[in-house]
Design a protein around this motif. Structure first.
Motif, short mmCIF file in Angstrom:
data_model
loop_
_atom_site.label_atom_id
_atom_site.label_comp_id
_atom_site.label_asym_id
_atom_site.label_seq_id
_atom_site.Cartn_x
_atom_site.Cartn_y
_atom_site.Cartn_z
N UNK A 106 0.83 -1.21 0.00
CA UNK A 106 0.00 0.00 0.00
C UNK A 106 0.86 1.26 0.00
N UNK A 107 1.95 1.24 0.78
CA UNK A 107 2.83 2.40 0.82
C UNK A 107 3.56 2.58 -0.50
N UNK A 108 3.95 1.45 -1.12
CA UNK A 108 4.61 1.53 -2.43
C UNK A 108 3.72 2.20 -3.46
N UNK A 109 2.43 1.86 -3.46
CA UNK A 109 1.50 2.49 -4.39
C UNK A 109 1.35 3.98 -4.09
N UNK A 110 1.32 4.34 -2.81
CA UNK A 110 1.21 5.76 -2.44
C UNK A 110 2.40 6.55 -2.95
N UNK A 111 3.60 6.01 -2.78
CA UNK A 111 4.78 6.70 -3.29
C UNK A 111 4.73 6.80 -4.81
N UNK A 112 4.28 5.73 -5.45
CA UNK A 112 4.16 5.75 -6.92
C UNK A 112 3.17 6.82 -7.38
N UNK A 127 -2.97 4.85 -9.70
CA UNK A 127 -4.31 5.27 -9.28
C UNK A 127 -5.33 4.17 -9.53
N UNK A 128 -5.14 3.41 -10.60
CA UNK A 128 -6.06 2.33 -10.91
C UNK A 128 -5.64 1.00 -10.28
N UNK A 129 -4.36 0.86 -9.96
CA UNK A 129 -3.92 -0.36 -9.30
C UNK A 129 -4.56 -0.53 -7.94
N UNK A 130 -4.97 0.58 -7.34
CA UNK A 130 -5.63 0.50 -6.04
C UNK A 130 -6.88 -0.37 -6.11
N UNK A 131 -7.66 -0.24 -7.19
CA UNK A 131 -8.87 -1.05 -7.33
C UNK A 131 -8.57 -2.40 -7.96
N UNK A 132 -7.35 -2.58 -8.47
CA UNK A 132 -7.01 -3.82 -9.16
C UNK A 132 -6.11 -4.72 -8.32
N UNK A 134 -6.66 -6.95 -6.07
CA UNK A 134 -7.06 -8.31 -5.73
C UNK A 134 -7.99 -8.84 -6.82
N UNK A 135 -8.49 -10.06 -6.61
CA UNK A 135 -9.23 -10.75 -7.67
C UNK A 135 -10.61 -10.17 -7.93
N UNK A 136 -11.08 -9.26 -7.11
CA UNK A 136 -12.36 -8.60 -7.37
C UNK A 136 -12.30 -7.71 -8.62
N UNK A 137 -11.10 -7.35 -9.03
CA UNK A 137 -10.95 -6.51 -10.22
C UNK A 137 -11.63 -7.16 -11.43
N UNK A 138 -11.58 -8.47 -11.49
CA UNK A 138 -12.18 -9.19 -12.62
C UNK A 138 -13.68 -8.94 -12.73
N UNK A 139 -14.33 -8.65 -11.60
CA UNK A 139 -15.77 -8.47 -11.60
C UNK A 139 -16.20 -7.18 -12.30
N UNK A 140 -15.25 -6.34 -12.66
CA UNK A 140 -15.56 -5.11 -13.40
C UNK A 140 -15.70 -5.34 -14.90
N UNK A 141 -15.50 -6.57 -15.32
CA UNK A 141 -15.52 -6.87 -16.75
C UNK A 141 -16.79 -7.66 -17.10
#
Length: 336
Positions: A106-112, A127-132, A134-141
């Motif tokens: 989580x901290x790595x993404x914040x720095x990125x 910014x989009x990796x935050x929602x991606x 875990x495996x729930x990301x697949x449910x957006x498709x």
């Protein structure tokens, strides 16, 4: 270019990792490589982001993956300003640090995100990796491309899902990788379901998916670049991963074998259904896990298996990726 790879920990890098392949190809094309661990960032006032980096310069003596790893691990870290890099490439696996360093991903993404806000190109987009993440990301498709799925921590919900599926289901951690804690649950074994769900759920939510009969043939790891199939000279960057006997998981480091796979129109049609959202979310390099006519997972952090794909197809897909990045980086800063 100065290409910075954000990884979990430098001392755990290996010569067959996809990151190693990409880094060596970038070096061979004259680019400087920086490795940054998730614990290496520094924040200073006024949004300044620095990092303790292991820097590898283009060098004709680095002519193999093993030599690159040797040189990398011998490097002393240097503190550098992230405004001086051209590209930050997020290539870490969040699940590797879930237990011992739960703060790391989580901290790595914040720095990125801060590096991106300072005007540097970052892939895949933080910014989009935050929602991606875990495996729930697949449910957006589109529902036609994904298996029936339930996410819960309650075994009664899983039992209800199992009864609808009648025969068997797959259980695994919502946030996991590498085939860890993946179980095939038969309906006749439902008396042990509570203990299994509790065991998987110790580290978070549990995902239940319908069992796909085509899974007995393994799965296909299929690479996309900016939403499009990665291909060269009629070959696609794809490999079939076949599990061993009495084994459910198709992960290579769990003992699965790799085989060359023929990509037909049905697979390309399946892939086409995810490309628009992946482009919209700026998911630059992605690995799909395909079973039959379904996509089981969309790997957006550090998809692997490119080493095996290159070997089986006798095609250097890293050349395609780095060439594409060179153009992408130039266009990004020309428009900035």
């Amino acid at each position: 270019m100065k290409i910075a790879f954000l990884i979990n920990q430098t001392h755990k890098e290996e010569e067959k990792f996809t990151t190693t392949l990409l880094a060596l190809k970038a070096l061979q094309r004259g680019h400087q490589i920086l490795y940054i661990g998730l614990a290496d960032f520094v924040y200073e006032e006024e949004q300044a982001i620095l990092a303790h980096c292991r820097v590898v310069d283009p060098n004709e003596q680095i002519d193999s993956y093993s030599k690159l790893i040797e040189v990398l691990k011998a490097c002393e870290k240097t503190l550098l300003d992230m405004n001086d890099i051209d590209l930050l490439w997020l290539r870490f696996d969040p699940t590797l640090d879930m237990i011992n360093r739960p703060w790391a991903a989580a901290t790595g993404i914040q720095f990125a995100q801060l590096v991106k806000a300072n005007g540097r190109l970052v892939i895949n987009d933080p910014d989009h990796l935050i929602q991606a993440n875990n495996k729930l990301y697949l449910e957006n498709f589109d529902k036609s491309i994904r298996p029936k799925t339930l996410v819960t921590r309650n075994h009664k919900d899983v039992l209800r899902f199992l009864e609808k599926q009648e025969e068997k289901i797959i259980l695994k951690p919502l946030k996991g990788s590498g085939g860890k804690n993946v179980f095939l649950i038969q309906y006749e074994d439902r008396l042990n379901l509570k203990q299994t769900v509790e065991a998987i759920g110790r580290d978070g939510y549990v995902i239940a998916q319908e069992y796909l009969p085509d899974a007995i043939h393994g799965d296909i790891r299929f690479f996309l670049i900016d939403g499009e199939p990665l291909h060269l000279n009629g070959q696609y960057a794809a490999v079939r991963r076949v599990q061993g006997s009495n084994e459910l998981r198709s992960n290579i480091h769990q003992g699965a074998k790799t085989e060359k796979v023929a990509i037909d129109d049905s697979i390309l049609a399946l892939v086409a259904k995810v490309k628009d959202k992946l482009k919209q979310d700026k998911m630059y390099l992605v690995g799909l896990d395909i079973v039959g006519d379904k996509i089981m997972e969309i790997n957006v952090f550090s998809p692997g298996a490119l080493y095996h794909i290159n070997q089986l197809t006798k095609t250097d897909f890293t050349e395609v990726i780095i060439q594409d990045l060179e153009k992408r980086v130039k266009d990004f800063y020309d428009l900035s």
